[in-house]
Scaffold this motif. Sequence first.
Motif, mmCIF file in Angstrom:
data_model
loop_
_atom_site.group_PDB
_atom_site.id
_atom_site.type_symbol
_atom_site.label_atom_id
_atom_site.label_comp_id
_atom_site.label_asym_id
_atom_site.label_seq_id
_atom_site.Cartn_x
_atom_site.Cartn_y
_atom_site.Cartn_z
ATOM 1 N N ALA A 249 4.083 9.602 -15.895
ATOM 2 C CA ALA A 249 4.871 9.238 -14.720
ATOM 3 C C ALA A 249 6.282 9.807 -14.824
ATOM 4 O O ALA A 249 6.776 10.109 -15.913
ATOM 5 C CB ALA A 249 4.904 7.720 -14.580
ATOM 6 N N SER A 287 2.695 13.576 -8.221
ATOM 7 C CA SER A 287 2.871 12.204 -8.697
ATOM 8 C C SER A 287 2.997 12.124 -10.207
ATOM 9 O O SER A 287 2.997 11.027 -10.757
ATOM 10 C CB SER A 287 1.689 11.341 -8.252
ATOM 11 O OG SER A 287 0.469 11.877 -8.761
ATOM 12 N N SER A 288 3.099 13.258 -10.923
ATOM 13 C CA SER A 288 3.145 13.214 -12.377
ATOM 14 C C SER A 288 3.884 14.417 -12.923
ATOM 15 O O SER A 288 4.026 15.450 -12.251
ATOM 16 C CB SER A 288 1.727 13.178 -12.962
ATOM 17 O OG SER A 288 1.063 14.402 -12.690
ATOM 18 N N GLU A 324 3.072 5.402 -19.001
ATOM 19 C CA GLU A 324 2.215 5.300 -17.829
ATOM 20 C C GLU A 324 1.569 6.652 -17.511
ATOM 21 O O GLU A 324 2.237 7.687 -17.498
ATOM 22 C CB GLU A 324 3.023 4.821 -16.623
ATOM 23 C CG GLU A 324 2.184 4.682 -15.353
ATOM 24 C CD GLU A 324 3.020 4.267 -14.154
ATOM 25 O OE1 GLU A 324 2.472 4.277 -13.033
ATOM 26 O OE2 GLU A 324 4.203 3.950 -14.345
ATOM 27 N N PRO A 326 -0.019 8.340 -14.483
ATOM 28 C CA PRO A 326 -0.084 8.077 -13.040
ATOM 29 C C PRO A 326 -1.411 8.523 -12.441
ATOM 30 O O PRO A 326 -2.142 9.330 -13.002
ATOM 31 C CB PRO A 326 1.078 8.913 -12.487
ATOM 32 C CG PRO A 326 1.185 10.053 -13.445
ATOM 33 C CD PRO A 326 0.833 9.503 -14.798
ATOM 34 N N PHE A 327 -1.671 7.930 -11.298
ATOM 35 C CA PHE A 327 -2.819 8.354 -10.504
ATOM 36 C C PHE A 327 -2.415 8.274 -9.038
ATOM 37 O O PHE A 327 -1.469 7.560 -8.677
ATOM 38 C CB PHE A 327 -4.044 7.478 -10.785
ATOM 39 C CG PHE A 327 -3.822 6.015 -10.591
ATOM 40 C CD1 PHE A 327 -4.057 5.418 -9.363
ATOM 41 C CD2 PHE A 327 -3.348 5.228 -11.635
ATOM 42 C CE1 PHE A 327 -3.845 4.064 -9.191
ATOM 43 C CE2 PHE A 327 -3.140 3.878 -11.459
ATOM 44 C CZ PHE A 327 -3.380 3.294 -10.241
ATOM 45 N N PRO A 328 -3.061 8.978 -8.149
ATOM 46 C CA PRO A 328 -2.638 9.015 -6.739
ATOM 47 C C PRO A 328 -2.703 7.633 -6.103
ATOM 48 O O PRO A 328 -3.654 6.868 -6.309
ATOM 49 C CB PRO A 328 -3.626 9.984 -6.092
ATOM 50 C CG PRO A 328 -4.133 10.811 -7.222
ATOM 51 C CD PRO A 328 -4.150 9.917 -8.417
ATOM 52 N N HIS A 329 -1.641 7.278 -5.299
ATOM 53 C CA HIS A 329 -1.570 6.031 -4.538
ATOM 54 C C HIS A 329 -1.561 6.355 -3.044
ATOM 55 O O HIS A 329 -1.071 7.418 -2.639
ATOM 56 C CB HIS A 329 -0.307 5.231 -4.883
ATOM 57 C CG HIS A 329 -0.309 4.693 -6.284
ATOM 58 N ND1 HIS A 329 -0.074 5.465 -7.392
ATOM 59 C CD2 HIS A 329 -0.533 3.432 -6.742
ATOM 60 C CE1 HIS A 329 -0.131 4.731 -8.479
ATOM 61 N NE2 HIS A 329 -0.406 3.480 -8.121
ATOM 62 N N LEU A 330 -2.061 5.425 -2.249
ATOM 63 C CA LEU A 330 -2.052 5.565 -0.797
ATOM 64 C C LEU A 330 -1.364 4.342 -0.203
ATOM 65 O O LEU A 330 -1.795 3.207 -0.437
ATOM 66 C CB LEU A 330 -3.479 5.685 -0.257
ATOM 67 C CG LEU A 330 -3.609 5.817 1.269
ATOM 68 C CD1 LEU A 330 -2.944 7.111 1.735
ATOM 69 C CD2 LEU A 330 -5.073 5.816 1.687
ATOM 70 N N GLN A 331 -0.263 4.556 0.531
ATOM 71 C CA GLN A 331 0.488 3.475 1.147
ATOM 72 C C GLN A 331 0.388 3.608 2.660
ATOM 73 O O GLN A 331 0.645 4.691 3.213
ATOM 74 C CB GLN A 331 1.953 3.527 0.704
ATOM 75 C CG GLN A 331 2.738 2.294 1.119
ATOM 76 C CD GLN A 331 4.133 2.299 0.500
ATOM 77 O OE1 GLN A 331 4.518 3.268 -0.151
ATOM 78 N NE2 GLN A 331 4.876 1.226 0.719
#
Length: 382
Positions: A249, A287-288, A324, A326-331
């Motif tokens: 991260a 994201s990383s 950490e 990271p992995f992809p997030h969806l908001q």
Amino acid sequence: MQLDLDSFTLDSLRLDSLRVDSLRADSLRADSASIAADSSVVDATRGAGALATEAERAADAVTEGQFSEAGGIIADALGEFVLTSLLPALVVASIFWVILRVTQRVLRGALGRSSRIDAGVQQLLLRLARVVVIAFATVTVVDQLGINITAFVAGLGIAGIAIGFAAQDTVQNLIAGVTILLDRPFQVGDNIELHDTFGTVEEITLRTTRVRTLDNQMAILPNASVISNKIMNHSMLRALRIIVPFGIAYKESPEAARQAVLSLTQGDGRLHPDYDSQAVVTGLGDSSVDMELRLHLRDPKLEVPIKLEYQEKVFEALRQADIEIPFPHLQLFIDEARAFQNSRLLGPGSEPTPQDQPLPGSAPPPPSRTSSDLEDERSSER
């Protein structure tokens, strides 16, 4: 007038006689040509030629009704053929068989003691020696049977040309196989990557290259396609580098991640001592922070198992160091969610925001319906 007719008749008879003589001459020429052709292939004085001559004599005796004489001719001819041609040919074939066995054993022992000649070239030399001995044996046995070697070899040459045109792909693969064995882009036991095929070279023949894949399947590749395409040899330089990619991260420190993963390589004797392991930043992703662990192996054959092992070790090392991954997030953002007002999605007692108030002059939103209202409507319909 009568004399003229007789003269004309005599002239026509003479012409017919000349035509008959010419036909006989042509027949004699054809017979002599056939005999010459036969004699050019088979020697009529010995072996198969003498046997064929005696067989013709026996056939003539049979046509004349002399069956006992025909049987005697055949028996004498067979006996002489066996004693003078067949048995010597078998003896010669046996001698060449012994020579072949001894040659193969001597060559296999000499090539096995040499460390400079790889297994593919050894196989080529053994097969070449076998072909040479068998060719000499065939020529000698055929000559012993009374067959003209010159005509036989000429016939083989014509047949070879015809076969070459009919089997162009096979000849091309054979030439490519010799090129591979002499140029040596890879050897038996090397890990290569070719045509989306990765595996270990098991055997190099004159026509194909056989590669054992990671699924324990045998990929048989034509040598013509192997030599004409890009070959990635993972074993030629004897110090193979493998890459284990990972990401951290943005809030984490690349130096902390570097120390965590490099500690895994301490004391691993499978890594090459002349190359230091590295953990470097290779890019800044969406994201990383993208990083790589780079290792050099002492034995390239361990490429796949060590890479899989270190992928799991890197994951465990980062998790234990509280770094950490990271992995992809969806908001999801919803504007003017009027349909969800006073619902469980917005929570009990939620009030509409000023942005959710109806515009002046617009129709008010329909009142919300509860479960009791639905039950009353259903009872009234009944």
